[in-house]
Write an enzyme that holds these catalytic residues in place. Sequence first.
Site, PDB file in Angstrom:
ATOM      1  N   GLU A  61      55.608 -22.865  34.002  1.00  0.00           N
ATOM      2  CA  GLU A  61      54.696 -22.413  35.063  1.00  0.00           C
ATOM      3  C   GLU A  61      54.691 -23.346  36.277  1.00  0.00           C
ATOM      4  OE1 GLU A  61      53.385 -19.423  34.748  1.00  0.00           O
ATOM      5  OE2 GLU A  61      54.210 -19.274  32.719  1.00  0.00           O
ATOM      6  N   VAL A  62      55.860 -23.852  36.642  1.00  0.00           N
ATOM      7  CA  VAL A  62      55.949 -24.728  37.813  1.00  0.00           C
ATOM      8  C   VAL A  62      56.556 -24.017  39.018  1.00  0.00           C
ATOM      9  CG1 VAL A  62      56.063 -26.837  36.443  1.00  0.00           C
ATOM     10  CG2 VAL A  62      58.183 -25.680  37.094  1.00  0.00           C
TER      11      VAL A  62
ATOM     12  N   THR B 156      61.004 -19.396  38.715  1.00  0.00           N
ATOM     13  CA  THR B 156      61.499 -18.067  39.080  1.00  0.00           C
ATOM     14  C   THR B 156      61.309 -17.802  40.568  1.00  0.00           C
ATOM     15  OG1 THR B 156      61.074 -17.219  36.856  1.00  0.00           O
ATOM     16  CG2 THR B 156      61.297 -15.599  38.612  1.00  0.00           C
TER      17      THR B 156
ATOM     18  N   LYS C 175      70.147 -15.445  33.897  1.00  0.00           N
ATOM     19  CA  LYS C 175      69.085 -15.921  33.006  1.00  0.00           C
ATOM     20  C   LYS C 175      69.671 -15.963  31.602  1.00  0.00           C
ATOM     21  CE  LYS C 175      64.735 -16.986  32.004  1.00  0.00           C
ATOM     22  NZ  LYS C 175      63.959 -18.068  32.628  1.00  0.00           N
TER      23      LYS C 175
ATOM     24  N   ASP D 267      62.689 -12.135  34.078  1.00  0.00           N
ATOM     25  CA  ASP D 267      62.740 -13.009  35.252  1.00  0.00           C
ATOM     26  C   ASP D 267      63.742 -12.528  36.294  1.00  0.00           C
ATOM     27  OD1 ASP D 267      60.752 -14.594  34.235  1.00  0.00           O
ATOM     28  OD2 ASP D 267      62.088 -16.162  33.503  1.00  0.00           O
TER      29      ASP D 267
ATOM     30  N   GLU E  91      68.957 -19.847  35.774  1.00  0.00           N
ATOM     31  CA  GLU E  91      67.561 -20.250  35.578  1.00  0.00           C
ATOM     32  C   GLU E  91      67.270 -20.514  34.107  1.00  0.00           C
ATOM     33  OE1 GLU E  91      62.950 -18.749  35.890  1.00  0.00           O
ATOM     34  OE2 GLU E  91      64.508 -17.495  36.795  1.00  0.00           O
TER      35      GLU E  91
ATOM     36  N   ALA F  18      64.794 -21.946  30.778  1.00  0.00           N
ATOM     37  CA  ALA F  18      63.471 -21.629  30.229  1.00  0.00           C
ATOM     38  C   ALA F  18      62.698 -22.938  30.079  1.00  0.00           C
ATOM     39  CB  ALA F  18      63.614 -20.938  28.877  1.00  0.00           C
TER      40      ALA F  18
ATOM     41  N   PRO G  23      55.067 -22.495  49.369  1.00  0.00           N
ATOM     42  CA  PRO G  23      53.602 -22.438  49.391  1.00  0.00           C
ATOM     43  C   PRO G  23      53.038 -21.755  48.152  1.00  0.00           C
ATOM     44  CG  PRO G  23      54.526 -20.787  50.861  1.00  0.00           C
ATOM     45  CD  PRO G  23      55.681 -21.626  50.391  1.00  0.00           C
TER      46      PRO G  23
END
Length: 251
Positions: free
Chosen positions: A15-16, A19, A40, A53, A117, A119, A213
């Site tokens: 959760e940073v 994606t 992915k 994703d 990407e 996980a 942002p």
Amino acid sequence: MIAPPVLFVTGTGTEVGKTVTTAAVASAAVQAGLRVAVLKPGQTGVAPGEPGDVDEVARLVGAPLAGRLTLRELVRYPEPLAPDTAARRSGRPYLDPADTAAAAAELAHDHDLVLVEGAGGLLVRYDDEGRTLADQALAARDLGLPAQLLLVATAGLGTLNTTSLTAEALAARGLPLFGVVIGAWPGSPGLADRCNLADLPRSAGAPLLGALPERAAAAGDFAAVARASLAPALHGRWDAAEFASTHQAAG
């Protein structure tokens, strides 16, 4: 400096903003005229038929730009767990690093940029042997691909430690860190956020290449946000020194 043909996107944790960052890099590169593929290797927490994703990348990039992307997912496990645990519980095969490397090599043959990407963070396990995204990147390099890593980090307290740990893990494996992107820059940054603009590159031993942002995924013009939030090395127009100066002055 410009992004290498194969760029593995990892994070300092879950959760940073991996994606969203992957989508932003893909968008900026497509806008620059590059042929881009997003891979992915292991998708977890998504049932068959549900969007994963790569579908979120396509949604964020938006039409018609998404129509110029190649999107590929290798394996999918329904439970939202680490890939090795999710694979074991589902009874489905583990992902072999060689499979990721082969897919990246195939895509690199006719694309200018392949974004892979991962996980979670760099050392999340993908199989019962403990192999990770780092092993996938090493397998890609063994095939002769000039693969590097892009690290997505948070802005505030705690990010310097997790960034340093990831950078050390990469260095120990001989994997180059291309740079760091802040996955969600707060609308009202605090002192730690502003100081970390200077401290993150020191912790990483690599340049800060962007700051997306908060709520970038909800932006009305994601393509414009991508260009404005990423450095020229990632095909945007963001300037780290100018960004830091602006926020230090505002603080």
